[in-house]
Design a protein around this motif. Structure first.
Motif, mmCIF file in Angstrom:
data_model
loop_
_atom_site.group_PDB
_atom_site.id
_atom_site.type_symbol
_atom_site.label_atom_id
_atom_site.label_comp_id
_atom_site.label_asym_id
_atom_site.label_seq_id
_atom_site.Cartn_x
_atom_site.Cartn_y
_atom_site.Cartn_z
ATOM 1 N N ALA A 321 0.809 -1.230 0.000
ATOM 2 C CA ALA A 321 0.000 0.000 0.000
ATOM 3 C C ALA A 321 0.833 1.267 0.000
ATOM 4 O O ALA A 321 0.455 2.280 -0.603
ATOM 5 N N ASP A 322 1.981 1.240 0.655
ATOM 6 C CA ASP A 322 2.809 2.446 0.762
ATOM 7 C C ASP A 322 3.851 2.549 -0.367
ATOM 8 O O ASP A 322 4.643 3.497 -0.388
ATOM 9 N N HIS A 323 3.853 1.581 -1.243
ATOM 10 C CA HIS A 323 4.805 1.566 -2.367
ATOM 11 C C HIS A 323 6.264 1.734 -1.885
ATOM 12 O O HIS A 323 7.036 2.492 -2.459
ATOM 13 N N LYS A 324 6.604 0.996 -0.852
ATOM 14 C CA LYS A 324 7.951 1.107 -0.292
ATOM 15 C C LYS A 324 8.968 0.183 -0.974
ATOM 16 O O LYS A 324 10.169 0.359 -0.787
ATOM 17 N N ASN A 325 8.472 -0.793 -1.716
ATOM 18 C CA ASN A 325 9.367 -1.812 -2.287
ATOM 19 C C ASN A 325 9.549 -1.592 -3.787
ATOM 20 O O ASN A 325 8.682 -1.953 -4.582
ATOM 21 N N PRO A 326 10.671 -1.034 -4.210
ATOM 22 C CA PRO A 326 10.898 -0.794 -5.650
ATOM 23 C C PRO A 326 11.061 -2.088 -6.447
ATOM 24 O O PRO A 326 11.035 -2.062 -7.672
ATOM 25 N N TYR A 327 11.213 -3.207 -5.739
ATOM 26 C CA TYR A 327 11.349 -4.497 -6.406
ATOM 27 C C TYR A 327 10.001 -5.207 -6.560
ATOM 28 O O TYR A 327 9.948 -6.342 -7.018
ATOM 29 N N ASN A 328 8.921 -4.513 -6.202
ATOM 30 C CA ASN A 328 7.573 -5.063 -6.394
ATOM 31 C C ASN A 328 7.162 -4.849 -7.850
ATOM 32 O O ASN A 328 6.890 -3.720 -8.261
ATOM 33 N N LEU A 329 7.140 -5.907 -8.627
ATOM 34 C CA LEU A 329 6.841 -5.827 -10.057
ATOM 35 C C LEU A 329 5.392 -6.165 -10.370
ATOM 36 O O LEU A 329 5.026 -6.348 -11.537
ATOM 37 N N HIS A 330 4.563 -6.209 -9.336
ATOM 38 C CA HIS A 330 3.151 -6.510 -9.542
ATOM 39 C C HIS A 330 2.407 -5.266 -10.012
ATOM 40 O O HIS A 330 2.933 -4.140 -9.958
#
Length: 398
Positions: A321-330
């Motif tokens: 929800a907070d978009h903290k993970n730049p490695y989230n490719l979803h």
């Protein structure tokens, strides 16, 4: 009659000088000898022939006897060599403490000699016999091992064949993450974690190539490294990065930004499947999705950003929800490739990233976690079918 014929031929034989064979005027025959003289000469010749024959027979007999002796001696020596002999060995379990360092590339015979010199085993033959008897279970890893004096050879082989007993060496495997490699290095060396942290914070200055963008992930070549003999963190990292660059050059990987991209794609393929036969198809899925501007949706990248493994991912991790993970490719997060590679890919994955298989696949699912069987499909409907197959084969999985 025989004597008369001999006398006749002896008396009428002409003697010719051998040097004048071609002369037109041969020398006249010599005077005939008396029969008595001829008989004496004939007897002398007979005695010489008989003596020569006897001598030859004796020599042949001696050779035969000698040959038989030599043959029997050689056969006995060969048989003695071929007979299994039990080399002297200590009964074990041993006492005291001693360290043995096995260098990369040392042979079993060299290791056996070192063990005898340290008085760990009694004879090199006993150790080599135990090593041979262990078969496929015996692998002499490099490293420093803690042993005892007067050990049984079989026990020594067991210790040396367990990588967890080795100190001073680090084994970097394909797919390993940078942080995990450094943790192993710190454990096996006298160099503190803080020394590595400083190099990382400085962007690997003087160690990493420009295309790495100051990030070590993906730039450590898999292999076994001696770390106990290195004086600094920089020395260790330099050896690993140089080995990686040499391998990329050997494989003909393009330099510059393209090299970093290939490592990035290869690292995802390495992490997503456990069979090299699938690497090329995974790469094709990545390239097809990028071309169609689809989110990659790779759980391996998401897990890397959270320092988790794939089985630990939650719905909340995906939603981010907070978009903290730049490695989230979803969907709704990072579009395209992750910021860096997500591990250190091996040679097969790198080759696949350079030459992916041809196909229209957009989805893949590992339908059997036990065997690693993975299926690739082109449509979303097909995806839900193989997704259901995964659930049916792995009822305990999410």
């Amino acid at each position: 009659m025989s004597d008369n014929l001999d006398d006749f031929f002896a008396e009428n034989t002409q003697w010719v000088d051998g040097d004048n064979e071609d002369s037109d005027s041969p020398e006249p025959s010599r005077p005939s000898r008396s029969r008595r003289e001829m008989r004496r000469r004939r007897k002398r010749r007979q005695r010489r022939v008989i003596t020569a024959v006897i001598a030859v027979v004796i020599v042949l007999a001696l050779v035969g006897v000698g040959g038989t002796f030599v043959y029997r001696s050689l056969k006995g020596w060969v048989d003695s060599r071929s007979q299994p002999t039990e080399a002297a060995d200590y009964p074990g379990p041993g006492s005291g403490s001693v360290s043995l360092t096995i260098e990369q590339g040392q042979t079993p015979t060299q290791i056996a000699d070192a063990l005898v010199k340290l008085d760990v085993v009694k004879t090199s033959g006993a150790f080599l016999s135990a090593f041979s008897a262990a078969g496929d279970d015996a692998t002499l890893y490099p490293g420093t091992f803690r042993l005892k004096l007067h050990m049984n050879s079989a026990d020594v082989v067991t210790i040396l064949s367990n990588m967890s007993n080795a100190k001073g060496f680090v084994d970097v495997k394909a797919g390993d993450r940078f942080n995990d490699v450094i943790a192993a290095v710190v454990e096996q060396s006298d160099i503190p974690q803080s020394d590595f942290d400083k190099i990382v914070a400085d962007g690997g200055k003087g160690i990493l190539p420009a295309e790495a963008g100051g990030k070590f992930e993906g730039w450590l070549e898999p292999g076994t490294y001696s770390v106990s003999d290195k004086k600094s963190a920089a020395d260790i990292l330099t050896s690993m990065v140089k080995a990686r660059i040499a391998k990329l050059d050997e494989l003909g990987v393009p330099s510059g930004a393209q090299r970093e991209r290939i490592l990035n794609v290869a690292s995802i393929a390495e992490a997503e499947v456990n069979r090299k036969e699938y690497y090329g198809k995974v790469v094709r899925v990545i390239e097809n999705r990028i071309e169609q501007k689809m989110y990659l949706g790779m759980d391996s990248s998401l897990a890397y950003g959270l320092n988790k493994n794939g089985t630990q991912i939650t719905t909340a991790d995906i939603e981010d929800a907070d978009h903290k993970n730049p490695y989230n490719l979803h969907n709704g997060h990072t579009l395209g490739l992750p910021p860096t590679p997500i591990g250190n890919p091996g040679e097969d994955a790198i080759k696949a990233a350079m030459n992916p298989e041809k196909g229209d696949w957009l989805y893949f699912v590992t339908v059997n976690l036990d065997t690693g069987e993975t299926k690739f499909v082109a449509t979303e409907d097909e995806f839900w079918q193989i997704r259901q197959e995964y659930k049916d084969n792995n009822p305990d999985a999410n």
